[in-house]
Design an enzyme around this catalytic site. Structure first.
Site, PDB file in Angstrom:
ATOM      1  N   ASP A   1       0.870  -1.165   0.000  1.00  0.00           N
ATOM      2  CA  ASP A   1       0.000   0.000   0.000  1.00  0.00           C
ATOM      3  C   ASP A   1       0.917   1.227   0.000  1.00  0.00           C
ATOM      4  OD1 ASP A   1      -3.230   0.555   1.568  1.00  0.00           O
ATOM      5  OD2 ASP A   1      -2.107   1.745   0.120  1.00  0.00           O
TER       6      ASP A   1
HETATM    7  C1  GLC Z   1      -4.371   4.294  -0.153  1.00  0.00           C
HETATM    8  C2  GLC Z   1      -5.236   3.104   0.207  1.00  0.00           C
HETATM    9  C3  GLC Z   1      -5.305   2.068  -0.861  1.00  0.00           C
HETATM   10  C4  GLC Z   1      -5.218   2.747  -2.209  1.00  0.00           C
HETATM   11  C5  GLC Z   1      -3.811   3.306  -2.331  1.00  0.00           C
HETATM   12  C6  GLC Z   1      -3.604   4.036  -3.664  1.00  0.00           C
HETATM   13  O1  GLC Z   1      -3.684   4.754   0.962  1.00  0.00           O
HETATM   14  O2  GLC Z   1      -4.975   2.448   1.439  1.00  0.00           O
HETATM   15  O3  GLC Z   1      -6.523   1.333  -0.679  1.00  0.00           O
HETATM   16  O4  GLC Z   1      -5.482   1.843  -3.250  1.00  0.00           O
HETATM   17  O5  GLC Z   1      -3.490   4.161  -1.251  1.00  0.00           O
HETATM   18  O6  GLC Z   1      -4.366   5.201  -3.681  1.00  0.00           O
END
Ligand code: GLC
Length: 750
Positions: A283
């Site tokens: 993430d």
């Molecule tokens: C965010 C989220 C994730 C998302 C990623 C890209 O912090 O936790 O679900 O897909 O970053 O935006």
């Protein structure tokens, strides 16, 4: 691209899209190996780099272009200008060392331009067709601008409505999450991943993110392995069963080890057990967040821990870019581990058809807001809406004089809910707009400018404004920004002065229809007696206003059922229907409401079991609950056998009759309980559901098949099995009622 073409065609012919390709000798694998063999260690590390960009960037940075040119970037997220997508892909494919195409990713969570209800709302539809069609439409719209990878579906089981991201979740039940998760993957990825309108799905967040302590986002989780395998893992397994291309690690630690550096989860479970052959992405910055977790001392060690845990692609942070080469030189990470990362990434790029067709399909023109897309979004909003209370007020007749009021009655941005970066509020049909277009007899009364508005200055004007109406339709709720990532709330009632205004308006004696737009169940205990109907629309998306107008005036009935228990108070969270019995299960015989306890009561005079003195032990509305505009009677439960063997199938039947005054839909639910197990078992577990439509007076016999394998679970010894013994079974309209039967599951003599 010349030398790829022949091999690609062969590879694509051989590679399997819908199931895991385990045969390492396929042409697909030989193609991947042939590229890997030409790559330097820098080229390999480049593929593991998912570079973040700003979707609002007006220009394309020369530094980014140069990084792509040098092969330092494997994928990008949030590149939202098609000319940038085309330019960057051209650089990658024509100028980088290995001519490897980029993947462009985006959070396409519940629609791209046409916005559907938030995922918790879609879960309330209990409808796999809607789950599939909504993600298919999202893929068609997103792929037209070069997006070929979405960071969805989120499959986190969520049992705490304080958690802001419950809005993105499939709710509290493992079975419902599993069947919906499959449908989302099939919608996003289409029949074949290399179809230009297919986008790689991302099963996230692996794993246990919904179990964060206190519902506080990014927080700690403690999940014993039986709970992990019985509750949190099955939705991911279902997603992989239908070929989910990627998996995203979650921000949280599980039992002390952050998911992003968790070798047991990423290698032993995901790869060895579930045979996942796509790639794992972290993430946002979750690799370097292992420093804040206190699990890595610095960026380099964070990179080492993530790499040795088997985390393939690093989102936005640069631990791999900065340190992986040295870590390999120092023999702290093996180059063969990096090779595995690259092969997993190349495998998905190949399956997406990017080697053969790296550029956007110009024929796949932007299909934004097509009539068919908007129609499906309206359908989804109707199927997601859950009627919680109706004191014979809904549906309204067109002659009814309505006062439309409330901070969400005309809130086009908030109506779309969280994670709607690309949805345009100009296209949102709010309730106000829909009432106008339907030319119903209503008056719009402005009061409270937004959900957190605490001003009472407009209250008198509101009271005056509703004076000549027959019914008040109050559209309440929470702004989108109060829902979603990092937006947990300790109290989950209506913000601002909404409750006060509802109480003031109820003094006018006019019946109130309360419509709620929110990203979570909202506690309405304080006002439930002031309103005559409660309709939960979640954040219903672009067409939510039309859906609500049609429901309120009876053109359609609300078809949703709760995918999550609706609490009376935040203090009873986490709450979920499939809880354990405990040694002292709460019951109505023992429970004495707090203000009914005699003054000076003797210490042990009250029932000693698991309840709250002030609010009891039940939710406000149970999982699976939802009213329609008719009524159903359940009877004649039939169970095919009193005792079944492990290799037999049990048939469970019940008759459902429409005893109301309108045709209607019912979602008939099947629950079981394993009464005694080698570990304690939930008091109920959803094992199936069926949608039926019944005309007035019509009866249908609904049949469920129960396979003993559906009753298996993992116990404290890590043994996953179905166990002999007594079972309860219900055919029901929600998780607390229904026709109850029993059967015995007998182990055949070996
Ligand atoms: C965010 C989220 C994730 C998302 C990623 C890209 O912090 O936790 O679900 O897909 O970053 O935006």
């Amino acid at each position: 691209m010349k030398y790829y073409s022949i091999i690609i065609v062969l590879a694509l012919m051989s590679c399997s899209h819908s199931k895991v390709s385990t045969n390492k000798d396929t042409v697909e694998e030989r193609f991947i190996d042939s590229i890997l063999a030409t790559m330097s260690i820098d080229d390999k590390i480049g593929q593991t780099n998912l570079r973040g960009t700003s979707s609002r960037a007006k220009t394309l940075s020369e530094e980014l272009k140069e990084d792509v040119r040098q092969g330092k970037v494997g994928a990008l997220l949030n590149v939202m200008k098609v000319e940038f997508v085309d330019e960057l892909q051209k650089i990658a494919v024509e100028e980088s060392p290995n001519k490897i195409p980029l993947i462009f990713g985006r959070d396409v969570i519940h629609g791209f331009k046409t916005i559907f209800p938030i995922p918790l709302g879609l879960a309330a539809s209990w409808d796999t067709d809607i789950a599939k069609s909504s993600s298919r439409i999202a893929a068609i719209e997103a792929s037209s601008v070069g997006i070929r990878w979405t960071f969805a579906p989120m499959l986190d089981i969520a049992r705490d409505s304080r958690w802001g991201r419950i809005a993105e979740s499939p709710g509290e039940d493992t079975y419902l999450a599993s069947v919906l998760g499959k449908a989302y993957i099939q919608g996003f990825q289409g029949d074949s991943l290399n179809n230009p309108t297919s986008i790689a799905a991302c099963a996230k967040h692996y794993i246990g993110y919904g179990a964060v302590e206190g519902g506080r986002d990014y927080n700690t989780t403690v999940i014993p392995e039986p709970l992990l395998r019985n509750v949190y893992l099955p939705p991911f397994q279902s997603a992989l069963d239908v070929g989910a291309a990627t998996v995203m690690t979650s921000f949280n630690e599980i039992n002390g080890i952050p998911a992003t550096g968790n070798e047991f989860l990423l290698k032993h479970v995901l790869r060895d057990e579930l045979k996942f052959d796509g790639f794992v992405v972290s993430d946002w910055d979750s690799v370097i967040e292992m420093i804040a977790h206190g699990y890595a001392k610095d960026e380099k060690q964070a990179g080492e821990l993530a790499a040795n845990a088997g985390m393939d692609m690093e989102m936005t942070s640069k631990a791999y870019e900065h340190h992986l080469k040295d870590l390999i030189k120092e023999d702290k990470v093996k180059e063969r581990q990096l090779d595995e990362f690259v092969k997993n990434i190349l495998r998905i790029k190949l399956r997406l058809g990017l080697f053969e067709k790296p550029y956007r399909d110009k024929n796949n023109e932007a299909n934004f807001y097509k009539e068919a897309h908007l129609a499906e979004a309206k359908e989804a909003a109707i199927k997601s809406a859950v009627l919680l209370k109706n004191k014979r007020i809904l549906p309204l007749s067109s002659a009814t004089k309505v006062a439309l009021i409330g901070p969400l009655a005309n809130a086009p941005l908030d109506q779309m809910g969280t994670w709607t970066f690309d949805g345009e509020k100009e296209h949102t049909v709010t309730p106000l707009k829909a009432f106008k277009e339907a030319q119903v007899n209503f008056k719009y009364v402005e009061a409270l400018t937004h959900s957190r508005d605490r001003s009472k200055e407009q209250f008198q004007k509101a009271v005056d404004g509703v004076k000549d109406s027959d019914v008040i339709v109050f559209v309440a709720g929470e702004e989108a920004i109060l829902s979603g990532e990092a937006h947990s709330r300790a109290t989950i009632d209506l913000p601002g002065a909404q409750e006060d205004l509802i109480k003031v308006l109820s003094k006018t004696g006019k019946p109130i229809v309360l419509v709620i737009m929110a990203g979570r169940p909202i506690t309405i205990t304080n006002i439930i007696d002031n309103v005559d109907a409660v309709l939960m629309s979640w954040h219903p998306g672009t067409m939510g206003g039309v859906a609500l107008q049609e429901i309120i005036y009876g053109l359609r009935e609300p078809e949703g059922r709760l995918p999550v228990s609706w609490p009376k108070k935040a203090g009873q969270l986490p709450y979920f229907y499939n809880h354990k019995s405990t040694g002292r299960p709460a019951n109505k015989e023992d429970y004495v409401a707090m203000y009914d306890i005699p003054v000076g009561a003797w210490q042990s005079s009250l029932g000693n079991d698991s309840h709250y003195l002030d609010i009891g032990y039940t939710p406000h509305f149970p999982f699976g609950f939802g009213l329609g505009y008719t009524a159903f009677k359940y009877d004649d439960l039939q169970i095919s056998k009193d005792t079944i063997g492990f290799n037999e199938t049990l048939l469970v039947k019940a008759s459902i009759t429409n005893v109301g005054e309108r045709p209607g839909k019912e979602i008939v639910q099947l629950y079981t309980q394993d009464v005694v197990g080698s570990i304690t078992r939930p008091v109920r577990e959803l094992k199936g559901f069926q949608h039926i439509n019944l005309n007035v007076g019509e009866t249908k016999e609904v049949t469920f098949k129960v396979f003993p394998r559906q009753l298996e679970f993992t116990n404290h010894k890590g043994i996953r099995a179905t166990e002999e013994g007594d079972f309860n079974i219900w055919v029901s309209s929600d998780a607390t009622s229904g026709l109850k039967g029993t059967f015995y599951l007998k182990k055949e003599c070996q």
